[in-house]
Design a protein around this motif. Structure first.
Motif, mmCIF file in Angstrom:
data_model
loop_
_atom_site.group_PDB
_atom_site.id
_atom_site.type_symbol
_atom_site.label_atom_id
_atom_site.label_comp_id
_atom_site.label_asym_id
_atom_site.label_seq_id
_atom_site.Cartn_x
_atom_site.Cartn_y
_atom_site.Cartn_z
ATOM 1 N N PHE A 54 -3.232 5.314 -2.135
ATOM 2 C CA PHE A 54 -4.062 6.204 -1.584
ATOM 3 C C PHE A 54 -3.737 7.525 -1.363
ATOM 4 C CE2 PHE A 54 -5.539 2.219 0.592
ATOM 5 C CZ PHE A 54 -6.908 2.333 0.640
ATOM 6 N N ARG A 104 4.542 7.195 1.275
ATOM 7 C CA ARG A 104 4.597 5.814 2.405
ATOM 8 C C ARG A 104 4.338 4.662 1.889
ATOM 9 N NH1 ARG A 104 0.729 3.536 4.358
ATOM 10 N NH2 ARG A 104 -0.820 5.369 4.338
ATOM 11 N N THR A 108 -6.352 7.284 7.015
ATOM 12 C CA THR A 108 -5.599 8.036 6.862
ATOM 13 C C THR A 108 -5.720 9.346 6.160
ATOM 14 O OG1 THR A 108 -4.984 7.104 4.823
ATOM 15 C CG2 THR A 108 -3.726 6.212 6.743
ATOM 16 N N HIS A 157 -10.592 3.210 11.187
ATOM 17 C CA HIS A 157 -8.993 3.478 11.081
ATOM 18 C C HIS A 157 -9.140 4.458 9.720
ATOM 19 C CE1 HIS A 157 -9.359 -0.150 9.119
ATOM 20 N NE2 HIS A 157 -8.413 0.274 8.090
ATOM 21 N N HIS A 178 -12.709 4.135 8.500
ATOM 22 C CA HIS A 178 -13.710 2.748 7.899
ATOM 23 C C HIS A 178 -13.388 1.727 8.682
ATOM 24 C CE1 HIS A 178 -9.846 2.705 5.999
ATOM 25 N NE2 HIS A 178 -10.032 1.512 5.713
ATOM 26 N N TYR A 219 -0.584 -4.493 9.542
ATOM 27 C CA TYR A 219 0.018 -3.370 8.899
ATOM 28 C C TYR A 219 1.590 -3.266 9.214
ATOM 29 C CZ TYR A 219 -1.409 0.348 5.498
ATOM 30 O OH TYR A 219 -1.811 0.862 4.414
ATOM 31 N N ASP A 274 -12.391 -2.482 8.037
ATOM 32 C CA ASP A 274 -11.675 -3.285 6.995
ATOM 33 C C ASP A 274 -13.184 -4.147 6.814
ATOM 34 O OD1 ASP A 274 -9.554 -1.917 6.439
ATOM 35 O OD2 ASP A 274 -8.382 -3.128 7.819
ATOM 36 N N VAL A 302 0.819 -1.110 -0.097
ATOM 37 C CA VAL A 302 0.017 -0.058 -0.087
ATOM 38 C C VAL A 302 0.845 1.093 -0.114
ATOM 39 C CG1 VAL A 302 -1.652 1.222 1.400
ATOM 40 C CG2 VAL A 302 -2.010 -1.142 1.260
ATOM 41 N N ARG A 321 0.370 -4.572 3.967
ATOM 42 C CA ARG A 321 -1.085 -4.629 4.547
ATOM 43 C C ARG A 321 -1.289 -6.300 4.233
ATOM 44 N NH1 ARG A 321 -6.749 -5.015 3.115
ATOM 45 N NH2 ARG A 321 -7.945 -3.532 4.284
#
Ligand SMILES: O=C(O)CCC(=O)C(=O)O
Length: 315
Positions: free
Chosen positions: A155, A262, A253, A251, A161, A178, A163, A117, A266
């Protein structure tokens, strides 16, 4: 066929910190990182594979000629991590990870999914795209990257949200792991986790969140189950930092404001068929619904964003 309800329980009499954290907080941060040198080696190989800049993306004309919002994430046969399977032992065989996952899921747990990710930095997003996606709750950029680059998930932030969002009609019997491959600071789109949000069970996206009076607090409502005051925890950490969370833990971002992308790993892990681990006991203790017929109401028929709203960007 889903066997969860009829599966035999596997229990380990010894308490494990991951189970205590899952019950109380809905997530666990491993005290010991996975091997930072191995993380750095893998990161170098991933960065050597492509430039994580505006060359990732389709032009606006190319995108508009045939917008594709679905089927744009990595999948078997189109997953960059498949090239590096023999280099993932530093995560998958790390004793603290195996111990934590065994406590949660029981022996013989399986990998449901694993992928790279990338949080794409603002400077790498073409201006036409930035204008279109501003304020969207889910900025998964898979629709906008060239098809050859869809072996990674990209992303530019995603609102709070669960998972479980990707698994309608499935119980929250799996966990997300993660791994940061390099140092992640507040500026590098770290994960924001809402502590104890899993206690309200499965909930439809987007979620009802209002800032609380206390710093870092959010009032989370999930009618008719109830409401909870939750605290946001920002997961910053060095290379090898690893965390695991419940499929109902909120969770998200923020857009990556750092100079560099970054890049993280995942994983989703599930129990072996017919087994239940400590997570099952945690779930029974919650006593709330843990699956949904429909998990989200933010998309139109084509899968494009139909609403503009975002909580995590106000965090
Ligand atoms: O890495 C990110 O920016 C978001 C990842 C995330 O929340 C997820 O994959 O569920």
């Amino acid at each position: 066929m889903y066997l969860g309800e009829r599966a035999p329980a596997w229990t380990d009499a010894r308490p494990h910190p991951v189970l205590d954290d899952f019950a109380r907080r809905g997530f666990h941060m491993f005290g010991q990182p996975v091997d930072p040198a191995a993380a750095a080696d893998l990161l170098s190989a991933l960065r050597a594979d492509r430039r994580y800049d505006d060359s990732l993306f389709l032009s606006e004309t190319e995108f508009d000629a045939d917008p594709q919002y679905r089927g744009v994430n990595p999948r078997p046969g189109r997953n960059l991590l498949e090239q590096f399977e023999d280099r993932l032992g530093f995560v998958e065989q790390a004793p603290q990870i195996v111990g934590g996952l065994t406590a949660l899921l029981g022996p013989g747990y399986r990998i449901m999914d694993r992928k790279v990710v990338c949080g794409v930095p603002a400077k790498s997003i073409p201006p036409w795209l930035k204008a279109r996606i501003a304020g969207n709750p889910v900025n998964n950029l898979g629709a906008y990257v060239k098809p050859c680059n869809r072996d990674v998930t990209y992303f530019y932030g995603i609102d709070f949200h669960q998972d479980l969002i990707d698994f309608k009609e499935r119980e929250a019997d799996f966990v997300t792991l993660y791994v940061y491959l390099h140092r992640v600071t507040r500026a590098d789109a770290p994960l924001f986790v809402l502590e104890n949000s899993h206690s309200l069970g499965a909930s439809v996206f987007p979620h009802d969140l209002t800032r609380g009076a206390a710093p870092d607090s959010w009032l989370y409502r999930n009618p008719p189950v109830g409401e909870a005051m939750t605290r946001q925890v920002v997961l910053t950490g060095d290379a090898g930092f690893t965390a695991v969370w419940h499929a109902c833990t909120l969770h998200g971002t923020q857009p990556d404001d750092g100079d560099e992308e970054r890049i993280s790993l995942r994983y989703l892990f599930a129990p072996a068929d017919g087994l239940r681990g400590g997570l099952h006991g945690v779930n029974q203790g919650l006593g709330v619904p843990l699956s949904l017929q429909a998990t989200r109401v933010d998309l139109d028929g084509a899968g494009a964003a139909a609403i503009k709203a975002n909580s995590v960007n106000k965090a």
